[in-house]
Write an enzyme that holds these catalytic residues in place. Structure first.
Site, PDB file in Angstrom:
ATOM      1  CE  LYS A 213      22.430  25.511 -24.625  1.00 30.09           C
ATOM      2  NZ  LYS A 213      21.192  25.637 -23.851  1.00 30.09           N
TER       3      LYS A 213
ATOM      4  NE  ARG B  38      15.544  34.707 -23.525  1.00 26.86           N
ATOM      5  CZ  ARG B  38      14.886  34.086 -22.560  1.00 26.86           C
ATOM      6  NH1 ARG B  38      14.371  34.768 -21.554  1.00 26.86           N
ATOM      7  NH2 ARG B  38      14.712  32.785 -22.605  1.00 26.86           N
TER       8      ARG B  38
HETATM    9  N1  BES Z   1      18.984  27.194 -27.622  1.00 26.70           N
HETATM   10  C1  BES Z   1      18.489  27.133 -26.294  1.00 26.70           C
HETATM   11  C2  BES Z   1      17.079  26.548 -26.208  1.00 26.70           C
HETATM   12  C3  BES Z   1      16.941  25.078 -26.470  1.00 26.70           C
HETATM   13  C4  BES Z   1      17.150  24.170 -25.452  1.00 26.70           C
HETATM   14  C5  BES Z   1      16.510  24.633 -27.684  1.00 26.70           C
HETATM   15  C6  BES Z   1      16.969  22.833 -25.689  1.00 26.70           C
HETATM   16  C7  BES Z   1      16.320  23.285 -27.909  1.00 26.70           C
HETATM   17  C8  BES Z   1      16.553  22.380 -26.909  1.00 26.70           C
HETATM   18  C9  BES Z   1      18.413  28.544 -25.662  1.00 26.70           C
HETATM   19  O1  BES Z   1      19.349  29.448 -26.111  1.00 26.70           O
HETATM   20  C10 BES Z   1      18.561  28.389 -24.211  1.00 26.70           C
HETATM   21  O2  BES Z   1      19.580  27.923 -23.796  1.00 26.70           O
HETATM   22  N2  BES Z   1      17.537  28.765 -23.446  1.00 26.70           N
HETATM   23  C11 BES Z   1      17.556  28.644 -22.060  1.00 26.70           C
HETATM   24  C12 BES Z   1      16.922  29.877 -21.504  1.00 26.70           C
HETATM   25  C13 BES Z   1      17.089  30.044 -20.033  1.00 26.70           C
HETATM   26  C14 BES Z   1      18.541  30.275 -19.681  1.00 26.70           C
HETATM   27  C15 BES Z   1      16.233  31.206 -19.575  1.00 26.70           C
HETATM   28  C16 BES Z   1      16.745  27.401 -21.679  1.00 26.70           C
HETATM   29  O3  BES Z   1      15.782  27.081 -22.368  1.00 26.70           O
HETATM   30  O4  BES Z   1      17.130  26.736 -20.730  1.00 26.70           O
HETATM   31 ZN    ZN Z   2      21.166  29.357 -25.009  1.00 28.09          ZN
END
Ligand code: BES
Ligand code: ZN
Ligand code: ZN
Length: 497
Positions: free
Chosen positions: A267, A341
């Site tokens: 990230k 997931r």
């Molecule tokens: N934990 C994150 C989701 C999240 C993002 C929660 C911001 C709260 C605030 C999750 O694991 C994630 O990173 N999801 C990705 C999925 C994508 C790579 C398909 C996302 O939401 O960008």
């Molecule tokens: Zn994630």
């Protein structure tokens, strides 16, 4: 916060008065109020200095030593339990203005539900996370004790309602404590140890921990793949509240990523610290178990939390890996940041195969896309059963925790099974509908029950709390940090009260 209910008129500490818009004078139920203070209150009311707008507060010092805090309830015709809950929370939020550790709230209404909601709001808002502050520089942090004077209402009914609300608030506060804990101290096995210590408090609960080696042996490929990049190994924690019945019972499943760096699909840095809250789903499950145990709920409920830390390292999974999950289904991992997931695939499968699940509900800070869709105002809610989804939506509305219905469409499912080399993939084809494709992905791991034509998928709902587990600024019942959302929704749904 200690809350006692009384039918008397005595006032200890600061007098808290809930006030509707348009109130010009406080009534006869306020006999115990010192005269000078009463005159002052009546003056600010009649002169319109305090208008009773919802959640507004005003602090007054009487020349005879009394102190009062007026709390607005808004228009009487619009008042609901939510109005009272928020007003109670607003009174506690304004507590620093009055410097004291005792409140007495005088109610003129007979409505026990309204009074109990006010007390609940006070208890929910009476929370700060100070575990890591080495010195308490604030005298106001002394525990608040509150007396409720309700000479018009049924004291016994109210006492029982307040006691129950205190038990449930304890579950909410536990969820917040877990969420707010910094990630160097909140890692998968630390969560498991907290669960084991917790289980010692109640004779009717058990906690089982499936550690890393056992998870590998059992074939929990999703949990293992996400957790293996971290020195802090993953685990699954199973909470059981043992009830007196046999047969189907609720099974709750929680995403418990104690820190989500994204893994190799790392990230960006800004706000990455917030990813300590990525175990909010597991905290919801743990908090709900605590709330149910505290109020003496006597039927069986199971909670499964999938704990892992998502780290990049030479042991981490790579984009392109194919993993085999507990269900036997294979997943092509196209983005290691779509890790929630993966751990949930094992949790959902276990929930539906090892337990006699009446229904399964999972909680997960799953997608940024859900925050784009619903902001911080509502949780995304998906289900394979429309009536069940409505029941959860209604339970959320009853307690003031909104969950908004979202679609499970076949097209989203198709998008997620379109892998060239595996049964399914953990990433959608494009950027659109990311919260829905995530939900569709999870659905594939909810087992069917029954044989042949009778085979039917277990009733399941998915709650994406990415926007509601923290950062919900309009939520009156919480200050900074984790909200503890949906512990109360679950208590409402499961107990029916
Ligand atoms: N934990 C994150 C989701 C999240 C993002 C929660 C911001 C709260 C605030 C999750 O694991 C994630 O990173 N999801 C990705 C999925 C994508 C790579 C398909 C996302 O939401 O960008
Ligand atoms: Zn994630
Ligand atoms: Zn995550």
């Amino acid at each position: 916060m200690q809350v006692t209910v009384s039918s008397g008129n005595n006032i200890y500490g600061t007098l808290v008065l809930p006030i509707f818009e348009g109130t010009e004078t406080i009534g006869a139920t306020n006999e115990g109020v010192p005269n000078a203070l009463k005159a002052q209150i009546n003056r600010v009311l009649s002169e319109g200095d305090f208008k009773g707008k919802a959640n507004s507060t005003m602090t007054l010092l009487g020349t005879d030593g009394g102190k009062a805090m007026l709390v607005g309830l808004g228009k009487e015709a619009d008042a609901t339990v939510h109005t009272y809950r928020d007003a109670g929370a607003s009174a506690v939020a304004a507590r620093k203005k009055v410097h004291g550790s005792e409140f007495t709230v005088n109610f003129s209404t007979k409505d026990t539900a309204a009074i109990a909601a006010f007390a609940e709001g006070m208890m929910l808002r009476d929370y700060e996370y100070n575990e890591y502050k080495s010195k308490d520089d604030d005298d106001d942090d002394a525990d608040l004790s509150t007396r409720i004077n309700c000479n018009e209402a049924d004291v016994e009914t109210l006492g029982a309602a307040v006691e129950r609300a205190a038990g449930v608030a304890g579950g909410v506060h536990l969820s917040r404590d877990l969420g707010n804990c910094p990630p160097n101290d909140m890692y998968p096995m630390a969560f498991a140890e907290k669960a084991e210590a917790w289980a010692k408090q109640y004779s009717n609960v058990t906690v089982e921990v499936i550690e890393y080696e056992a998870a590998k042996r059992l074939g929990m490929g999703g949990l293992v793949a996400v957790g293996m990049g971290s020195a802090r190994k993953p685990c699954m924690v199973i909470f059981t509240l043992n009830g007196d019945q046999s047969g189907p019972h609720p099974v709750l499943v929680g995403k418990g990523i104690t820190f989500d760096t994204g893994g190799i699909s790392i990230k960006p840095s800004p706000s990455m610290d917030e990813m300590k809250y990525d175990m909010g789903g597991s905290a919801t499950v743990f908090g709900t178990m605590e709330a149910l145990a505290a109020i003496g709920y006597d039927k069986k409920v199971v909670g499964i939390t999938c704990m892992a830390e998502n780290m990049p390292s030479s042991n981490a999974q790579r984009p392109g890996d194919v993993i085999t999950t507990l269900s036997g289904k294979t997943i092509e991992v196209l983005n290691t940041d779509a890790e929630g997931r993966l751990v949930l695939s094992d949790g959902l499968w276990k929930a539906g195969t090892d337990f006699d699940a009446e229904y399964i509900i999972d909680f997960a800070t799953l997608t940024g896309a859900c925050v784009v869709a619903l902001g911080h105002e509502a949780t995304g809610l998906w289900s394979n059963d429309d009536d069940f989804r409505t029941r959860i939506h209604d339970a959320g509305n009853d307690v003031g925790e909104l969950a908004w219905p979202m679609p499970l469409l076949p097209a989203f499912e198709k998008e997620m099974t379109d892998s060239k080399i595996a049964d399914t993939r953990n990433l959608g084809a494009g950027r659109w509908g990311g919260a829905n494709t995530a939900a569709a992905f999870l659905k594939q791991f909810v087992p069917e029950k029954g044989e042949g034509d009778d085979a039917k998928q277990v009733t399941w709902a998915h709650m994406d709390i990415a926007g509601t587990y923290w950062g919900a600024k309009t939520n009156k019942t919480v200050g900074h940090g984790a909200t503890g959302v949906h512990v109360r929704t679950m208590v409402r749904l499961i107990t029916g009260e």
